[in-house]
Design a protein around this motif. Sequence first.
Motif, short mmCIF file in Angstrom:
data_model
loop_
_atom_site.label_atom_id
_atom_site.label_comp_id
_atom_site.label_asym_id
_atom_site.label_seq_id
_atom_site.Cartn_x
_atom_site.Cartn_y
_atom_site.Cartn_z
N ALA A 36 0.68 -1.20 0.14
CA ALA A 36 -0.18 0.04 -0.12
C ALA A 36 0.89 1.29 -0.07
CB ALA A 36 -0.95 0.05 1.13
N ILE A 37 0.41 2.28 -0.37
CA ILE A 37 1.07 3.56 -0.49
C ILE A 37 0.09 4.76 -0.18
CG2 ILE A 37 0.49 3.70 -3.08
CD1 ILE A 37 3.23 5.32 -3.54
N SER B 62 -0.10 4.48 -8.70
CA SER B 62 -1.02 3.48 -8.47
C SER B 62 -0.40 2.22 -7.51
CB SER B 62 -1.38 2.77 -9.83
OG SER B 62 -2.05 3.75 -10.55
N SER B 63 -1.18 1.73 -6.73
CA SER B 63 -0.42 0.20 -6.11
C SER B 63 -1.61 -0.70 -6.07
CB SER B 63 -0.08 0.83 -4.61
OG SER B 63 -1.31 1.16 -4.05
N VAL B 64 -1.43 -1.99 -5.86
CA VAL B 64 -2.20 -3.14 -5.61
C VAL B 64 -1.50 -3.78 -4.39
CG1 VAL B 64 -3.13 -5.12 -6.80
CG2 VAL B 64 -2.55 -3.34 -8.22
N SER B 65 -2.45 -4.19 -3.41
CA SER B 65 -2.09 -4.71 -2.09
C SER B 65 -3.32 -5.15 -1.39
CB SER B 65 -1.56 -3.47 -1.15
OG SER B 65 -2.51 -3.00 -0.85
N VAL B 66 -2.77 -6.01 -0.44
CA VAL B 66 -3.79 -6.70 0.41
C VAL B 66 -3.85 -5.84 1.98
CG1 VAL B 66 -4.32 -8.90 1.95
CG2 VAL B 66 -3.76 -8.89 -0.78
N ASP B 67 -4.74 -5.71 2.26
CA ASP B 67 -4.90 -5.00 3.79
C ASP B 67 -4.08 -5.87 4.81
OD1 ASP B 67 -5.23 -3.62 6.03
OD2 ASP B 67 -7.45 -3.22 5.60
N VAL C 35 -0.63 -5.10 -13.62
CA VAL C 35 -0.22 -4.93 -15.03
C VAL C 35 -1.53 -4.22 -15.76
CG1 VAL C 35 -0.02 -6.22 -17.27
CG2 VAL C 35 1.09 -7.05 -15.36
N GLU C 36 -2.78 -4.50 -15.44
CA GLU C 36 -3.93 -3.59 -16.17
C GLU C 36 -3.70 -2.13 -15.70
OE1 GLU C 36 -7.25 -5.47 -14.60
OE2 GLU C 36 -7.23 -7.20 -15.80
N LEU C 37 -3.26 -1.95 -14.58
CA LEU C 37 -3.11 -0.50 -13.96
C LEU C 37 -2.01 0.02 -14.82
CD1 LEU C 37 -3.70 -0.66 -10.13
CD2 LEU C 37 -5.24 0.13 -11.86
N LEU C 38 -1.02 -0.60 -14.92
CA LEU C 38 0.34 -0.12 -15.69
C LEU C 38 -0.24 0.02 -16.87
CD1 LEU C 38 3.32 0.42 -15.27
CD2 LEU C 38 3.80 -1.85 -16.07
N LEU C 39 -0.65 -0.87 -17.73
CA LEU C 39 -1.38 -0.32 -19.17
C LEU C 39 -2.04 0.98 -19.57
CD1 LEU C 39 -1.74 -4.25 -20.25
CD2 LEU C 39 0.47 -2.75 -20.72
N ALA C 40 -3.03 0.75 -18.32
CA ALA C 40 -3.97 1.93 -18.30
C ALA C 40 -3.12 3.37 -18.22
CB ALA C 40 -5.01 1.94 -17.27
N GLU C 41 -2.16 3.32 -17.36
CA GLU C 41 -1.29 4.77 -17.27
C GLU C 41 -0.64 4.72 -18.46
OE1 GLU C 41 1.82 6.90 -14.01
OE2 GLU C 41 0.77 5.00 -13.60
N SER C 42 0.03 3.76 -19.00
CA SER C 42 0.92 4.02 -20.17
C SER C 42 0.18 4.43 -21.51
CB SER C 42 1.55 2.59 -20.66
OG SER C 42 2.49 2.71 -21.53
N GLU C 43 -1.02 4.09 -21.52
CA GLU C 43 -1.79 4.37 -22.78
C GLU C 43 -2.47 5.66 -22.71
OE1 GLU C 43 -4.24 1.05 -23.03
OE2 GLU C 43 -2.42 -0.61 -23.68
N ASN C 44 -2.62 6.03 -21.35
CA ASN C 44 -3.43 7.53 -21.10
C ASN C 44 -2.65 8.34 -20.10
OD1 ASN C 44 -6.15 6.43 -22.76
ND2 ASN C 44 -5.54 4.62 -21.14
N SER C 45 -1.25 8.63 -20.40
CA SER C 45 -0.87 9.07 -19.17
C SER C 45 -1.13 10.29 -18.90
CB SER C 45 0.68 9.25 -19.60
OG SER C 45 0.84 9.89 -20.95
N TYR D 168 -4.91 10.02 -17.15
CA TYR D 168 -4.94 8.70 -15.94
C TYR D 168 -5.03 9.24 -14.49
CZ TYR D 168 -3.84 4.45 -13.58
OH TYR D 168 -3.89 3.46 -12.83
N GLU D 169 -5.84 8.71 -14.25
CA GLU D 169 -5.97 8.84 -12.42
C GLU D 169 -5.65 7.73 -11.77
OE1 GLU D 169 -6.92 11.58 -10.63
OE2 GLU D 169 -7.53 12.64 -12.39
N PRO D 170 -4.21 7.99 -11.01
CA PRO D 170 -3.70 6.62 -10.28
C PRO D 170 -4.99 5.94 -9.39
CG PRO D 170 -2.26 8.62 -10.28
CD PRO D 170 -3.47 9.12 -10.67
N GLN D 171 -4.69 4.54 -9.34
CA GLN D 171 -5.72 3.97 -8.38
C GLN D 171 -4.87 3.36 -7.19
OE1 GLN D 171 -8.63 1.71 -10.52
NE2 GLN D 171 -7.80 2.63 -12.39
N GLN D 172 -5.48 3.04 -6.23
CA GLN D 172 -4.99 2.35 -5.18
C GLN D 172 -5.88 1.17 -4.76
OE1 GLN D 172 -5.18 5.98 -4.66
NE2 GLN D 172 -3.11 5.71 -5.76
N VAL D 173 -5.62 -0.25 -5.28
CA VAL D 173 -6.47 -1.11 -5.28
C VAL D 173 -6.02 -2.04 -3.96
CG1 VAL D 173 -7.35 -3.22 -6.20
CG2 VAL D 173 -6.85 -1.26 -7.51
N VAL D 174 -6.83 -2.39 -3.20
CA VAL D 174 -6.57 -2.89 -1.59
C VAL D 174 -7.71 -4.22 -1.54
CG1 VAL D 174 -6.32 -2.91 0.55
CG2 VAL D 174 -5.78 -0.86 -0.57
#
Length: 345
Positions: free
Chosen positions: A149-150, A156-161, A304-314, A317-323
């Motif tokens: 988490a960040i 963007s980040s992907v984590s578990v609580d 990877v989905e978040l990374l591709l979304a940011e790369s294609e729509n820099s 793009y609105e960063p996301q924090q998925v937990v």
Amino acid sequence: MAAVNVRDVAALAGVSLGTVSNALNRPDRVSPSTLRRVHDAIDKLGFVRNDAARQLRAGRSRSIGLLVLDIGNPFFTDLAEGAEDRASEAGFAMLLGNSHGSAARETAHLALFEEQRVRGMLISPVAEIWPQVTRLRTRDIPTVLVDRAISDTSFSSVSVDDVAGGALAVEHLLSIGRRKIAFVGGPTKIRQVADRLEGASRALNSVPGATLEVLGTRALTVLEGRRIGELITARAPGARPDAVFAANDLLAVGVLQGLTMVSNLRVPDDIALIGYDDIAFASATVVPLTSIRQPSTLIGRTAVELLLAESENSADYEPQQVVFAPELVVRDSTALVVAEPVLAG
């Protein structure tokens, strides 16, 4: 013998250099018959295009860098599999680096990925690396943190609580009547370890008389877990914990070995045991291991989905924090033993 080049392919196929380029990179723009002639020429000449040179000209590659803490941990293997599957679906290759918990190796891998001009990076960091990831962004290399988490919502980040996961583990141990609990894990500079310990402490504070002993480890490995298990075994019976929460499943497997291989201690009768990650091997140990499950493959795919979304729509793009929420998986290592009724003779 000179290497075959694009000009040779164009000459044999009877087309222009631009047509060969389109056949290789934008085949939808080439008629089927022309495309077939180009590929026949490639096969006949044995042409292999120089992707490295092409990427240098374009300034971008079709590869993604993934840097993990410990590829020897099946959790990260599963995470990498999920990430690679999603990257492959999008036409990208995955470059894997293993920091092995070393900040120096982490820095070296980041530099190497940058030299390779990867499309983006997925990082499970050893410690704080914000200066590095900020610099990567200025060079148009998006970065997603995985299993971490960040607080900086510009990334963007992907984590578990993990705080919730630590609490879930200790709440389960308390629910089966255990009160002298040992937390096995370290080093605590690893954020995931610190968060799981924090969650364990919070859960314990709600039960008067319950205690939490921290038994630190140098690494999150089976050997370190076995060392701690043997230390617990060497104690007098009254000085032993009645439950162990290990910061990951590898440690828990080692603790199980240390408790049972050279003593008469029984799991869970004498000491209940719970791990974290729910790796595939957790259900196959001598005493099947209770664990806190993380959706490891899904974490990799989502990153990877978040990374591709940011790369294609820099630009937009609105960063996301998925937990993701952790899940308790109960097996024999914490199973309650119910005495059978004594039948009258």
